[in-house]
Design a protein around this motif. Structure first.
Motif, mmCIF file in Angstrom:
data_model
loop_
_atom_site.group_PDB
_atom_site.id
_atom_site.type_symbol
_atom_site.label_atom_id
_atom_site.label_comp_id
_atom_site.label_asym_id
_atom_site.label_seq_id
_atom_site.Cartn_x
_atom_site.Cartn_y
_atom_site.Cartn_z
ATOM 1 N N TYR A 291 -17.558 30.939 -72.867
ATOM 2 C CA TYR A 291 -18.528 30.815 -71.994
ATOM 3 C C TYR A 291 -18.218 29.410 -71.433
ATOM 4 C CZ TYR A 291 -20.952 29.725 -76.045
ATOM 5 O OH TYR A 291 -21.309 29.262 -77.247
ATOM 6 N N ALA A 292 -18.504 28.830 -70.289
ATOM 7 C CA ALA A 292 -18.654 27.427 -69.719
ATOM 8 C C ALA A 292 -19.429 26.339 -70.311
ATOM 9 C CB ALA A 292 -18.454 27.445 -68.148
ATOM 10 N N THR A 293 -19.011 25.332 -70.932
ATOM 11 C CA THR A 293 -19.835 24.054 -71.169
ATOM 12 C C THR A 293 -19.411 22.935 -70.410
ATOM 13 O OG1 THR A 293 -18.317 23.927 -72.764
ATOM 14 C CG2 THR A 293 -20.316 25.213 -73.548
ATOM 15 N N ASP A 294 -20.418 22.122 -70.242
ATOM 16 C CA ASP A 294 -19.846 21.005 -69.565
ATOM 17 C C ASP A 294 -20.480 19.487 -70.272
ATOM 18 O OD1 ASP A 294 -22.715 21.179 -68.827
ATOM 19 O OD2 ASP A 294 -22.302 20.997 -66.841
ATOM 20 N N GLY A 295 -21.060 19.935 -71.637
ATOM 21 C CA GLY A 295 -21.563 18.777 -72.358
ATOM 22 C C GLY A 295 -22.203 19.060 -73.340
ATOM 23 N N MET A 296 -22.981 17.901 -73.906
ATOM 24 C CA MET A 296 -23.902 18.300 -75.268
ATOM 25 C C MET A 296 -25.182 17.746 -74.853
ATOM 26 S SD MET A 296 -22.048 18.276 -78.913
ATOM 27 C CE MET A 296 -22.183 19.892 -79.667
ATOM 28 N N VAL A 297 -26.032 18.640 -75.549
ATOM 29 C CA VAL A 297 -27.517 18.000 -75.361
ATOM 30 C C VAL A 297 -27.865 17.644 -76.664
ATOM 31 C CG1 VAL A 297 -29.897 18.727 -74.949
ATOM 32 C CG2 VAL A 297 -28.058 19.998 -73.523
ATOM 33 N N VAL A 298 -28.361 16.219 -76.610
ATOM 34 C CA VAL A 298 -28.510 15.348 -77.821
ATOM 35 C C VAL A 298 -30.241 15.269 -78.149
ATOM 36 C CG1 VAL A 298 -28.395 13.468 -79.446
ATOM 37 C CG2 VAL A 298 -26.494 14.364 -77.807
#
Ligand SMILES: [Zn+2]
Length: 738
Positions: A291-298
């Motif tokens: 699946y597509a991801t565009d970053g990380m949540v911190v």
């Protein structure tokens, strides 16, 4: 009696069994039965449930494959708001956020949050749609969209089809209330398949997986969502029992133990170095995920610390989304191909040496339009820079001029449609001489397969062929019979798998639909009466005549008025096609210089009494070129073959005395008063003129005949006074057949 009792017990047993099989397959990746067995048991359950509506359960495994469509969306209030998250695009901002969190927590007088005791976690940011799931006593009772954060839409019917979302939590002692927030998403392969299907149908493509997922969740029919195999991963909480968890890592672990899926790339970090490492490491592997991801949540792990940090007017202070910059790559431009969209727009597409870009091998990228190619001076053989818009659709940024080879070739825009070889038009017209201004290049062949849907809708529409019952939905339904049986669009349109393909690609195909009556009857909401009305409407349309056919073809510059004017001048299509160009624009010819006129017509003399055609010196050549093009000739030939009349019903000979004299009303001046059944004012006037009459509006000594319809006006008295011959409706019919 006992039979019914057994059936009820069997329903409950099957539901338990199928739930377990579903979760074993989709959540634990450890199947306990074969697909065939699963399907067989599911079918048995569906049949039993149909016999026992009193045992209805919205969380029955049969709802996984899609229940009945809902009427509309219900708005629901979020008990805990679903806030949006601040974004950052660079590591510097991420470090600043980290320092701010530590500072704010360090100001705590009791020293509960010492600098080295604060845990963070980093979680993939999935390109999907935020969804809230609410479980009460272990049962899924509600799934809703984020909406404006305070109120969202109830999408439970669609979320039930997500196989990885448990309908019952895996626990004998489930929490009273548990609200889980997470991301619903469409897997990459489903996204690509969906867009391929849409492209094949000439439909607008989804820009990115998030749009595709949002569109799916907003469908009223859950079968659409069921076919698109959505996924879900938990990443947050709403309302929940007190003491359910003390921090994010613990919360996610508990969700997992209840059967709710979460990302396996969730990482605990104790300082900024570990956060940055997690972010970098995930960037390396994220493109291998399905699946597509565009970053990380911190985020800060501890719920206590989260509460203490609180929320600004916009977003919580304890969480931030870090987004990866869009990747840019260099590659070589090998060729350019030309694609035709549903409006006839031709778009240049780069064919490149394959390049790994944001996780996928990319061979094609859009060049937007031919003006851009000129402006950016892009040539075949060039080294170009490409990137992905929204991480999915690649496009060409520009050329690396230092690397241009000597033999780089200019790109030649197509001068015919690459799909149908029909003529093209350039927008704006000045771009013909200034190619850098070009914003669009259009195929103007109305039967171009690339634009056939829109053209069919227009052709069948009111004012053109006016085919009762052949509206947009019916056209889509019929055309969907050519799609794969499990195509989501086909299901959406209610076309069962057993319906054979009904061809509907050309205008002429409309007139062969009667051969497919049985297949038409199998379509959703197409009863016997409706199908027969449709077929009758089609039969009636065969006789509408040349003006309606020309207007229906959607030829540029030929609207219904121009079509009718042409049909007055020419008795049929063959006569129109045999006419020289100047006959399409007689008025314009008279305004030309004598030399020009001689060049065009062979005579310097103006055309006496030139009729209006609606076409001028600029538009007539375009129409003439189209009428004489191969696609137009094909259309006329095919329409004739299926029995569509291409004769004019509006023909009004005004040059040939002989033929005119033989007409029933030849040379008579006729006036009509009152309404004539079956005709409007203009139509009866035209009909009389076709019969050779001169139709006038007022009664005078020159009037030969007054035709009296319903509710005649003062003209009747005047006609009597002048001794004019008077016909009633009956007489009109006897004399003329009108
Ligand atoms: Zn075309």
């Amino acid at each position: 009696m006992s039979g019914t009792h057994d059936e009820k017990a069997r329903i409950l047993e099957l539901r338990r069994l199928l739930d377990r099989a579903n979760d074993a397959y989709y959540i634990e990746n450890d199947p306990i039965m074969s697909d065939e067995e699963f399907d067989r048991l599911l079918k048995e359950l569906q049949e039993l449930e149909a016999r026992h509506p009193e045992l209805d359960d919205p969380n029955s495994p049969t709802r996984r494959v899609g229940g009945r469509p809902i009427e509309g969306f219900r708005t629901v209030e979020h008990r805990v708001p679903m806030l949006s998250i601040d974004n950052t695009y660079n590591e510097h901002d991420l470090c600043e956020w980290y320092e701010r969190v530590l500072r704010l927590l360090g100001e705590d007088g009791e020293g509960l949050f010492a600098r080295d005791t604060i845990d963070f976690c980093a979680d993939p940011k999935i390109d999907g749609v935020a969804v809230s799931l609410r479980y009460e006593k272990g049962e899924l009772v509600l799934a809703s969209t984020r909406g404006d954060g305070r109120r969202g839409d109830d999408i439970t019917h669609n979320v039930r089809t997500i196989r990885t979302v448990p309908l019952h939590l895996h626990s004998d002692t489930p929490p009273n209330v548990l609200e889980v927030r997470g991301e619903a998403f469409i897997p990459n392969d489903e996204f690509i398949k969906l867009n391929e299907q849409r492209a094949a149908r000439g439909l607008e493509l989804f820009m990115n997986p998030r749009n595709a997922c949002a569109g799916t969740l907003k469908s009223l029919d859950p079968r659409v969502a069921a076919r698109r195999h959505l996924g879900f991963l938990a990443h947050g909480y709403g309302e929940m029992d007190e003491g359910f968890a003390g921090g994010h890592m613990e919360f996610i672990a508990r969700c997992r133990s209840l059967g709710i899926p979460a990302s396996e790339h969730l990482t605990r970090c104790t300082n900024i170095d570990e956060i940055l490492r997690a972010v970098h490491e995930f960037d390396r592997i994220r493109h291998t995920l399905p699946y597509a991801t565009d970053g990380m949540v911190v985020r800060v792990d501890s719920f206590d610390a989260q509460r203490r940090l609180g929320t600004t007017s916009k977003a919580p202070r304890w969480i931030i989304a870090y987004k990866y910059p869009a990747e840019q790559k260099r590659t070589k431009l090998l060729a350019v191909d030309h694609q035709v969209g549903k409006t006839g727009r031709i778009t240049p597409r780069a064919v490149m040496e394959p390049v790994l870009l944001s996780g996928t091998i990319v061979r094609h990228a859009t060049l937007h339009n031919y003006g851009q190619i000129v402006k950016k001076d892009i040539r075949i053989g060039d080294t170009i820079e490409v990137t992905k818009a929204g991480e999915i659709i690649p496009y060409v940024l520009g050329v690396v001029f230092e690397l241009r080879p000597k033999n780089a070739r200019r790109i030649r825009p197509p001068d015919r449609c690459p799909v149908c070889a029909g003529p093209i038009e350039i927008d704006p017209p000045e771009a013909v001489d200034h190619p850098e201004l070009e914003t669009a290049r259009l195929c103007i062949n109305p039967e171009c397969p690339a634009q056939v849907r829109e053209k069919l809708i227009w052709f069948a529409g009111r004012g053109q062929m006016d085919i009762e019952g052949l509206g947009e939905r019916t056209i889509d339904q019929i055309r969907a019979t050519a799609l794969d049986p499990d195509d989501a669009l086909r299901i959406e349109l209610g076309v069962p798998p057993e319906v054979p393909t009904i061809p509907l690609e050309h205008f002429a195909d409309i007139f062969t639909l009667h051969r497919y009556r049985d297949a038409l009857l199998m379509l959703d909401r197409m009863g016997e009466k409706k199908v027969d009305n449709l077929l009758q409407g089609i039969e009636a349309a065969k006789g509408r005549g040349m003006a309606r056919v020309l207007a229906g073809m959607g030829i540029r510059h030929v609207g219904s008025a121009t079509a009718r004017q042409l049909a007055r001048l020419f008795p049929d299509i063959d006569a129109l096609l045999a006419a020289p160009l100047w006959m399409l624009m007689p008025k314009a010819v008279n305004q030309m210089s004598r030399e020009k006129r001689r060049e065009l017509t062979g005579s310097e003399d103006p055309i006496p009494d030139p009729p209006e055609t609606g076409l001028g010196a600029l538009t007539a050549p375009i129409v003439y070129a189209y009428l004489h093009s191969k696609p137009a000739q094909d259309t006329f030939r095919r329409l004739k073959k299926v029995g569509v009349s291409l004769a004019s019903r509006d023909f009004r000979p005004h040059t040939s005395r002989d033929s005119k004299d033989s007409l029933p009303l030849a040379g008579k001046t006729v006036v009509v008063t009152g309404a004539i059944e079956g005709y409007d004012r203009e139509e009866i006037r035209e009909a009389l003129e076709r019969l050779g009459a001169h139709a006038s509006t007022s009664v005078s000594r020159k009037t030969d005949i007054l035709i009296v319809g319903e509710n005649p006006g003062s003209k009747l008295a005047k006609a009597r006074e002048l001794g004019v011959e008077i016909w009633d409706r009956q007489r009109l019919k006897q004399e003329t057949g009108l």
